[in-house]
Design an enzyme around this catalytic site. Structure first.
Site, mmCIF file in Angstrom:
data_model
loop_
_atom_site.group_PDB
_atom_site.id
_atom_site.type_symbol
_atom_site.label_atom_id
_atom_site.label_comp_id
_atom_site.label_asym_id
_atom_site.label_seq_id
_atom_site.Cartn_x
_atom_site.Cartn_y
_atom_site.Cartn_z
ATOM 1 N N LYS A 13 0.726 -1.344 -0.042
ATOM 2 C CA LYS A 13 -0.088 -0.063 0.117
ATOM 3 C C LYS A 13 0.770 1.218 0.109
ATOM 4 C CE LYS A 13 -3.261 2.308 3.091
ATOM 5 N NZ LYS A 13 -2.068 3.591 3.361
ATOM 6 N N LYS A 18 7.316 0.833 1.609
ATOM 7 C CA LYS A 18 7.570 -0.152 0.454
ATOM 8 C C LYS A 18 8.991 0.360 -0.071
ATOM 9 C CE LYS A 18 4.980 0.412 -2.638
ATOM 10 N NZ LYS A 18 5.776 1.279 -3.437
ATOM 11 N N LYS A 44 5.277 7.994 -8.942
ATOM 12 C CA LYS A 44 5.818 9.136 -8.282
ATOM 13 C C LYS A 44 7.262 9.182 -8.386
ATOM 14 C CE LYS A 44 4.737 8.131 -3.935
ATOM 15 N NZ LYS A 44 4.080 7.091 -4.081
ATOM 16 N N ASP A 130 -1.852 -0.682 -4.066
ATOM 17 C CA ASP A 130 -3.097 -0.412 -3.516
ATOM 18 C C ASP A 130 -4.023 0.284 -4.813
ATOM 19 O OD1 ASP A 130 -1.829 1.875 -3.600
ATOM 20 O OD2 ASP A 130 -2.551 2.322 -1.499
#
Length: 292
Positions: A13, A18, A44, A130
């Site tokens: 998520k 992560k 991103k 996610d």
């Protein structure tokens, strides 16, 4: 005969840690003597910045927007201890599929046989877990990654995302898709957090690969634009990341998880909610804890 590159996908998520975890795994593997590429698959494009002193790199999609043809070498940048860093990138905000960068970058690297040319030991894909998008499923669906690991805390939304990932792995398991290596339990400090994760993996027929505590060392390192492995190599947190990296390096057998359907997941979470409330109020009831 070229050696087999071990390809690993780390899902989780957004905001769960992560990329922090992935970058420290890459750094630890590199320090252990392996040749590593980290492949950032989040729009991103910030997966690899702590491997490069906080600096961002041009993405595959951005480079393709500037020119018609691109050599893979033009989008590979060197990071800490010789780690190869790549960012797939995403579309212009508000336009197109967020997973297109992964699809485009993977195709480019396969066509140009990059992994073989660089003689890599590991390619680690850092993938947002996610978002329901076909592009993000590419490392699993097409069997590009050999083993999948998911980063999860004991928070419900992180577990919900992990359970959804398990559904995707299960769906593609019969057509050559990647299988699950296990769960990387992140920010595990409170005793009940470990108990929740342990119960979740038991319910879904998987395992915890490593428990990673929340640590100010990680924050301090990232504020310097570095991984914990680089900034605090002798810290206790670095030892945890090195242990995790070693377990992933030695991991050989992954399997199909057994995800919970939404009703069962909700009921499971509700039982844990009742138990934690009882702990908080000092009214722990035997029948509550024994039924979890």
């Amino acid at each position: 005969m070229a050696k087999k590159v071990k390809q690993i996908a780390i899902y989780g998520k957004g905001g769960i840690g992560k990329s922090t975890t992935t970058s420290n795994i890459s750094a630890a593997l590199s320090v252990a003597g392996y040749k590593v590429m980290q492949f950032g698959c989040d729009p991103k494009s910030d997966s690899t910045n702590t491997l490069r002193g906080g600096k961002y790199i041009p993405t595959v999609l951005d480079t393709l927007r500037d020119k018609n043809t691109v050599k893979a070498s033009e989008v590979i940048y060197e990071g800490f201890n010789g780690i190869y860093c790549v960012e797939a990138g995403g579309p212009v905000p508000g336009v197109g599929c967020a997973g297109r960068g992964i699809i485009t970058a993977v195709q480019l690297f396969k066509q140009q046989r990059v992994f073989e040319e660089l003689d890599l030991d590991f390619v680690i894909y850092d993938v947002l877990g996610d978002v329901v998008c076909g592009g993000f499923a590419v490392p699993i669906r097409e069997g590009i990654a050999e083993h999948v690991f998911t980063v999860s805390s004991a928070d419900f939304m992180a577990i919900y995302a992990a359970n959804n990932l398990f559904k995707g792995i299960q769906k593609y398991s019969n057509s050559g898709g990647a299988l699950l290596g296990g769960v990387i339990a992140n920010s595990i400090n409170a005793p009940y957090a470990k108990e929740i994760i342990d119960d979740f993996v038991k319910q879904t027929n998987t395992q915890v690969i490593e428990y990673i505590p929340r640590s100010v060392t990680v924050t301090q390192s990232e504020l310097q634009g570095k991984t914990t492995i680089e900034a605090a190599p002798d810290s206790q947190q670095a030892k945890v990341y090195k242990s995790l990296a070693q377990k992933i390096a030695e991991h050989t057998e992954s399997k199909v998880p057994t995800p919970l359907d939404i009703a069962d997941l909700r009921a499971w979470a509700s039982r844990w909610g009742d138990y934690l409330l009882a702990l908080e109020t000092g009214e722990v009831r035997t029948e509550v804890s024994s039924n979890i």
